[in-house]
Design a protein around this motif. Structure first.
Motif, PDB file in Angstrom:
ATOM      1  N   GLU A  75     -14.256-107.073  14.608  1.00 57.91           N
ATOM      2  CA  GLU A  75     -15.017-106.794  13.385  1.00 57.91           C
ATOM      3  C   GLU A  75     -14.109-106.463  12.189  1.00 57.91           C
ATOM      4  O   GLU A  75     -14.556-105.825  11.237  1.00 57.91           O
ATOM      5  CB  GLU A  75     -15.995-105.647  13.621  1.00 57.91           C
ATOM      6  N   HIS A  94     -15.253 -97.843  10.224  1.00 55.79           N
ATOM      7  CA  HIS A  94     -16.430 -98.434  10.865  1.00 55.79           C
ATOM      8  C   HIS A  94     -16.569 -97.778  12.231  1.00 55.79           C
ATOM      9  O   HIS A  94     -15.635 -97.790  13.036  1.00 55.79           O
ATOM     10  CB  HIS A  94     -16.293 -99.951  11.019  1.00 55.79           C
ATOM     11  N   HIS A  96     -19.669 -96.173  15.428  1.00 54.02           N
ATOM     12  CA  HIS A  96     -20.977 -96.374  16.055  1.00 54.02           C
ATOM     13  C   HIS A  96     -21.614 -95.031  16.430  1.00 54.02           C
ATOM     14  O   HIS A  96     -21.943 -94.798  17.596  1.00 54.02           O
ATOM     15  CB  HIS A  96     -20.822 -97.235  17.309  1.00 54.02           C
ATOM     16  N   LEU A 132     -22.657-107.945  15.879  1.00 53.71           N
ATOM     17  CA  LEU A 132     -21.321-107.615  15.387  1.00 53.71           C
ATOM     18  C   LEU A 132     -20.938-108.468  14.179  1.00 53.71           C
ATOM     19  O   LEU A 132     -21.448-109.581  14.003  1.00 53.71           O
ATOM     20  CB  LEU A 132     -20.289-107.799  16.511  1.00 53.71           C
ATOM     21  N   HIS A 157     -26.504-100.422  15.244  1.00 55.45           N
ATOM     22  CA  HIS A 157     -25.085-100.742  15.369  1.00 55.45           C
ATOM     23  C   HIS A 157     -24.190 -99.567  14.999  1.00 55.45           C
ATOM     24  O   HIS A 157     -23.436 -99.070  15.834  1.00 55.45           O
ATOM     25  CB  HIS A 157     -24.805-101.961  14.475  1.00 55.45           C
TER      26      HIS A 157
HETATM   27 ZN   LIG Z   1     -19.283-102.266  15.175  1.00 52.88          ZN
END
Ligand SMILES: [Zn+2]
Length: 237
Positions: A75, A94, A96, A132, A157
């Protein structure tokens, strides 16, 4: 310590912080733009908890890996395309985190319910598409959804934060999850009745955002605290 060494250390620490503080486990990544360039340091494709300042990749905004040993995170496009769209952004996280994901899946937008949440007075937009972000096109869509903001929720996500430096992006990610977790607890305590939550007004949120927001916190004790804990907490928290 040279500027480059400090930046590399910050990127590795940022990655370890998001793992040690439960924002991610095997997945997630933090990056920092190399000042004045279209390139950024990012961890290799392994848990952020295992990030190593001596083993970072340098990738550009077109997704080309320029240096470093190892495979990029799949990603990395999130980082590449936000840096391309936002010259003011020099740090991206980033992750989760579960409370943020839960909010997206019960149709509740983020609300400011405590002081550190004031950082998000402008609201946190949602990127609704699941799955993703493994292409330039999807990276561009996330960047568009982020707009001029500092954070975006990604449905089912996770989250992405994008700020002036990687310390602020990291602190911001921690604050956002803390805020979402509190909102979920309040919702449960209120029997699921969102109307009973006394969210801050816009003025109140702006006041507290100015007092404790990520740019302030990153420059001071929040980053100091998170990074110190990340150094001594074992992998897996
Ligand atoms: Zn992710």
């Amino acid at each position: 310590m040279s500027d480059e060494k400090t930046l590399r250390r910050d990127v590795a620490l940022a990655n370890r912080i998001i793992e040690r503080f439960g924002l991610s486990n095997a997945f997630g990544h933090a990056s920092a733009r190399i000042p004045g360039t279209n390139r950024f340091y990012i961890s290799t494709r392994r848990s952020p908890g295992l990030a190593d300042e001596n083993n970072l990749l340098v990738i550009d905004t077109d997704g080309k890996t320029l240096s470093g040993d190892g495979t990029p995170n799949s990603e990395f496009w999130i980082h590449a395309r936000i840096y391309a769209a936002r010259p003011d952004v020099n740090g991206i996280v980033h992750a989760h985190p579960l409370a943020c994901i839960a909010l997206t899946q019960i149709g509740e937008t983020h609300r400011v319910v405590h002081n550190p949440g004031g950082a998000f007075a402008d609201g946190v937009p949602e990127y609704e598409r699941i799955g993703l972000i493994r292409s330039r096109e999807l990276g561009d869509l996330v960047a568009q959804r982020l707009g001029k903001g500092i954070a975006v929720m990604m449905r089912g996500h996770g989250i992405t934060t994008a700020l002036a430096d990687v310390r602020a992006a990291t602190v911001s990610a921690c604050f956002l999850e803390e805020s979402a977790d509190l909102q979920m607890r309040m919702l449960a305590a209120a029997g699921g009745d969102a109307k009973r939550i006394r969210a801050f007004t816009r003025e109140e949120a702006e006041l507290t955002g100015g007092q404790t927001g990520p740019s302030v916190a990153a420059a001071g004790r929040a980053w100091e605290y998170y990074s110190a804990v990340a150094e001594i907490k074992p992998l897996g928290g």
